[in-house]
Design a protein around this motif. Structure first.
Motif, mmCIF file in Angstrom:
data_model
loop_
_atom_site.group_PDB
_atom_site.id
_atom_site.type_symbol
_atom_site.label_atom_id
_atom_site.label_comp_id
_atom_site.label_asym_id
_atom_site.label_seq_id
_atom_site.Cartn_x
_atom_site.Cartn_y
_atom_site.Cartn_z
ATOM 1 N N MET B 1 0.844 -1.208 0.000
ATOM 2 C CA MET B 1 0.000 0.000 0.000
ATOM 3 C C MET B 1 0.872 1.249 0.000
ATOM 4 S SD MET B 1 -3.164 0.637 -0.223
ATOM 5 C CE MET B 1 -3.862 2.243 -0.460
ATOM 6 N N ALA B 2 1.847 1.258 0.888
ATOM 7 C CA ALA B 2 2.742 2.421 0.991
ATOM 8 C C ALA B 2 3.458 2.659 -0.338
ATOM 9 C CB ALA B 2 3.754 2.221 2.110
ATOM 10 N N VAL B 3 3.852 1.543 -0.966
ATOM 11 C CA VAL B 3 4.553 1.658 -2.239
ATOM 12 C C VAL B 3 3.636 2.276 -3.280
ATOM 13 C CG1 VAL B 3 5.679 0.382 -4.086
ATOM 14 C CG2 VAL B 3 6.027 -0.293 -1.708
ATOM 15 N N ARG B 4 2.362 1.821 -3.284
ATOM 16 C CA ARG B 4 1.433 2.321 -4.279
ATOM 17 C C ARG B 4 1.177 3.822 -4.085
ATOM 18 N NH1 ARG B 4 -3.824 -1.197 -4.996
ATOM 19 N NH2 ARG B 4 -2.392 -2.907 -5.361
ATOM 20 N N LEU B 5 1.076 4.239 -2.829
ATOM 21 C CA LEU B 5 0.862 5.659 -2.541
ATOM 22 C C LEU B 5 2.028 6.494 -3.067
ATOM 23 C CD1 LEU B 5 -0.707 6.017 1.005
ATOM 24 C CD2 LEU B 5 -1.688 6.613 -1.211
ATOM 25 N N ARG B 6 3.220 5.916 -2.937
ATOM 26 C CA ARG B 6 4.403 6.646 -3.362
ATOM 27 C C ARG B 6 4.411 6.873 -4.873
ATOM 28 N NH1 ARG B 6 9.743 4.593 -0.390
ATOM 29 N NH2 ARG B 6 8.657 5.206 1.491
ATOM 30 N N VAL B 7 3.664 6.051 -5.590
ATOM 31 C CA VAL B 7 3.549 6.240 -7.035
ATOM 32 C C VAL B 7 2.378 7.164 -7.345
ATOM 33 C CG1 VAL B 7 3.134 5.077 -9.227
ATOM 34 C CG2 VAL B 7 4.555 3.981 -7.485
ATOM 35 N N ILE B 8 1.284 6.966 -6.602
ATOM 36 C CA ILE B 8 0.060 7.692 -6.931
ATOM 37 C C ILE B 8 0.153 9.168 -6.557
ATOM 38 C CG2 ILE B 8 -2.395 7.918 -6.376
ATOM 39 C CD1 ILE B 8 -2.421 4.838 -6.111
ATOM 40 N N ILE B 9 0.697 9.458 -5.384
ATOM 41 C CA ILE B 9 0.703 10.855 -4.929
ATOM 42 C C ILE B 9 1.477 11.787 -5.871
ATOM 43 C CG2 ILE B 9 1.468 12.406 -3.068
ATOM 44 C CD1 ILE B 9 0.450 10.268 -1.105
ATOM 45 N N PRO B 10 2.708 11.412 -6.285
ATOM 46 C CA PRO B 10 3.389 12.300 -7.238
ATOM 47 C C PRO B 10 2.573 12.534 -8.496
ATOM 48 C CG PRO B 10 4.917 10.678 -6.395
ATOM 49 C CD PRO B 10 3.563 10.290 -5.892
ATOM 50 N N HIS B 11 1.929 11.469 -8.990
ATOM 51 C CA HIS B 11 1.120 11.612 -10.195
ATOM 52 C C HIS B 11 -0.040 12.569 -9.977
ATOM 53 C CE1 HIS B 11 2.594 9.355 -13.536
ATOM 54 N NE2 HIS B 11 2.914 8.329 -12.764
#
Lengths: 317, 274
Positions: B1-11
């Motif tokens: 989940m944390a990894v996915r957030l790290r991709v989604i938030i910058p986008h």
């Protein structure tokens, strides 16, 4: 043997060997376009304008020597103080804001995500729009009755200023417009950001430094030379703001009509100078204005460079 | 989940800002295609009911658009030729020829970058008036033949990265400095020269103050001055004004899309400024 001695003698007199002289000749020859241009279109006009600033000159009758009178008139002129105040506002409020936003955008564009190049393209795009075109667009976007910006503000239930018609909001309008073009500065910051060694951040992260700390202790110092460069260029640019003001205030092509906008809130130094010189044909007075501008820019640059030693770091080499 | 957030938030952050940066363009084009009634609607709709392509035709015929464009392109071309001729010569002198004085020249070149144009403007105007060059393209182009400081600086940065061995070898073979410049250096400089040509074009294209001061005859106006006069005469007709602004912006946008890498290059060259 005697010939060589004479040649050596000659060599010693000029202080330069044959080879050195050859290179000086070549160097001057290659640099000659710039040297000629510098003498004819920079040095000569530079001193020419100093001389003109001490005269009264309308282009039609010969310049009349008046000594320091133009300078006395300038320091008694309300328009001078008004334009100087407006210009200082842009230099010391708008420029730092725009730089900060550029840096913020550069940091966003430094994210390691897919498609980042598309984002870079989009953010830079407004910077290539000619100022005349973008100023016209913003005049429309900031229209108090039908403009997009006020529509958005009203939807959010915020106040909707009259922007270009309200002297309190004309300069913020200009800041808004320049923020839209902040992608150009962002790209320069981005190039610098990519030169910061990753190990610095990794080491700081291991030590448990938070984002804020890393920004102030690594990013800003590493970027400080380029911040100084952009700051100086931005300030010099701010002192020459012309086209934006001319269009936003609806100046006429023949220079007549309103330059400077409501209550002269967009009367900038360069606009005032242009009007005095090319509309009122007071060439001497305008030259004096130009010299005061030159001294102000020189002073600011000098102070910045002198004090920069405290906050600008030049690599570890 | 944390990894996915790290991709989604910058986008998400990038996307939000991208929309903000793009929207004025959308607004420009959409406004240019509306009817006068739609323009004054409140709240405004983004898309016009029907696309009024005729706005473009009317905007183009309301002012001598083609003529302004031709005038502008002529000035742009002459400036490119001037800069490509002189800027690399000067840059070569101060970076590749080992002569005393080249550092002085370089220092002055950089120093002139901070000199406000207003200081030379008035005497220059007087010179051009006396030469009878007012109302011609001369005052707007002659400067290019002396090399702009920014381009000299840019090319010098580039040349400092070119190994000296290249010209040394040619020198041993007896090649003259001019020959080395033309045959070896100029071809290597090509990408940097493209950057110079591009920026030279852009600067001449967007210049407003120069043509405003020097071109009095409306038949000689460039597009920037022409568009400004159009605003004065057609202040209330926003749809036509936006159509004209769109047409004016198109060459710049095209140049940007085709020459993107050259724009980026100048950014990285400037970071070498220490």
């Amino acid at each position: 043997m005697k010939v060589t001695t004479a040649a050596n003698q000659r060599k010693r007199v000029s202080g330069w060997s044959r080879k050195e002289r050859h290179y000086v000749f070549l160097g001057l020859a290659f640099a000659s376009p710039w040297i000629i241009g510098f003498l004819a279109f920079t040095v000569y006009p530079f001193f020419g304008s100093l001389y003109l600033s001490l005269t009264e000159y309308d282009l039609f009758s010969p310049p009349k020597w008046v000594g320091l009178q133009n300078y006395k008139l300038i320091f008694a002129d309300d328009r001078f103080y008004k334009s100087l105040g407006n210009t200082f506002f842009m230099a010391f409020i708008s420029v730092p804001i725009t730089l900060a936003v550029s840096l913020l955008i550069a940091m966003m564009l430094n994210f390691k995500v897919k498609g980042i190049n598309y984002y870079r393209t989009i953010f830079y795009l407004p910077s290539v729009i000619p100022i005349v075109a973008s100023a016209l667009l913003w005049t429309w976007m900031l229209n108090p009755d039908f403009g997009l910006v006020n529509m958005a503000l009203r939807t959010l239930g915020l106040t909707d200023p009259a922007w270009l018609l309200d002297p309190r909001y004309t300069k913020p309008s200009l800041i808004l417009m320049s923020l839209w073009g902040s992608g150009a500065g962002a790209l320069i910051f981005l190039a610098a950001l990519q030169g910061v060694p990753r190990q610095y951040y990794e080491a700081a992260q291991v030590d448990g430094a938070n984002w804020w700390y890393r920004f102030w202790k690594i990013t800003v110092p590493a970027l400080s030379p380029i911040i100084l460069f952009q700051l100086i260029m931005g300030l010099i640019g701010a002192f020459q703001i012309f086209t934006e003001s001319y269009i936003l205030a609806g100046g006429k092509v023949d220079g007549s009509g309103s330059l400077g906008g409501p209550e002269q809130s967009l009367l900038f130094y360069a606009v005032n100078l242009y009007q005095e010189a090319f509309v009122f044909l007071k060439m001497g007075y305008a030259s004096a204005l130009a010299w005061i501008l030159f001294i102000i820019v020189l002073l600011i640059t000098f102070i910045l460079l002198k004090t920069s030693g405290r906050w600008v770091y030049y690599g570890g080499d | 989940m944390a990894v996915r957030l790290r991709v989604i938030i910058p986008h998400l952050v990038l996307l939000l800002f991208a929309v903000i940066f793009l929207f004025p363009f959308v607004w420009l084009v959409m406004t240019s295609l509306k009817t006068p009634e739609e323009i004054l609607e409140f709240p405004p709709s983004i898309f016009p009911e029907t696309f009024q392509w005729s706005n473009y035709k009317e905007a183009l015929s309301a002012i001598p658009f083609t003529r302004y464009m031709m005038n502008t392109f002529l000035i742009c071309m002459v400036n490119i030729i001037g800069q490509l001729f002189s800027a690399p010569l000067v840059a070569y002198s101060i970076s590749r020829i080992p002569w005393k004085g080249r550092n002085i020249i370089f220092t002055i070149v950089v120093a002139t970058m901070i000199l406000p144009a207003q200081v030379q403007m008035i005497p220059q105007y007087i010179i051009f008036t006396k030469l009878g060059w007012v109302n011609t393209i001369m005052p707007l182009t002659i400067g290019a033949f002396f090399g702009a400081p920014f381009f000299i600086f840019l090319l010098r940065q580039f040349l400092l990265g070119v190994p000296t061995e290249l010209s040394e070898a040619a020198k041993i073979d007896g090649a003259s400095e001019l020959r080395i410049y033309v045959k070896i250096i100029m071809p290597i400089l090509k990408p940097a020269l493209a950057t110079v040509a591009l920026f030279s074009f852009v600067w001449s294209y967007v210049d407003f103050m120069g043509p405003l001061i020097y071109l009095n005859d409306s038949a000689k106006w460039t597009i920037t001055v022409g568009l400004q006069s159009f605003q004065q005469d057609h202040g209330a007709q926003w749809e036509k004004l936006m159509a004209a602004s769109t047409i004016m912006a198109i060459p710049m946008i095209l140049i940007y899309f085709f020459g993107q890498k050259y724009f980026m290059k100048s950014g990285s060259a400037l970071t070498g400024f220490k």
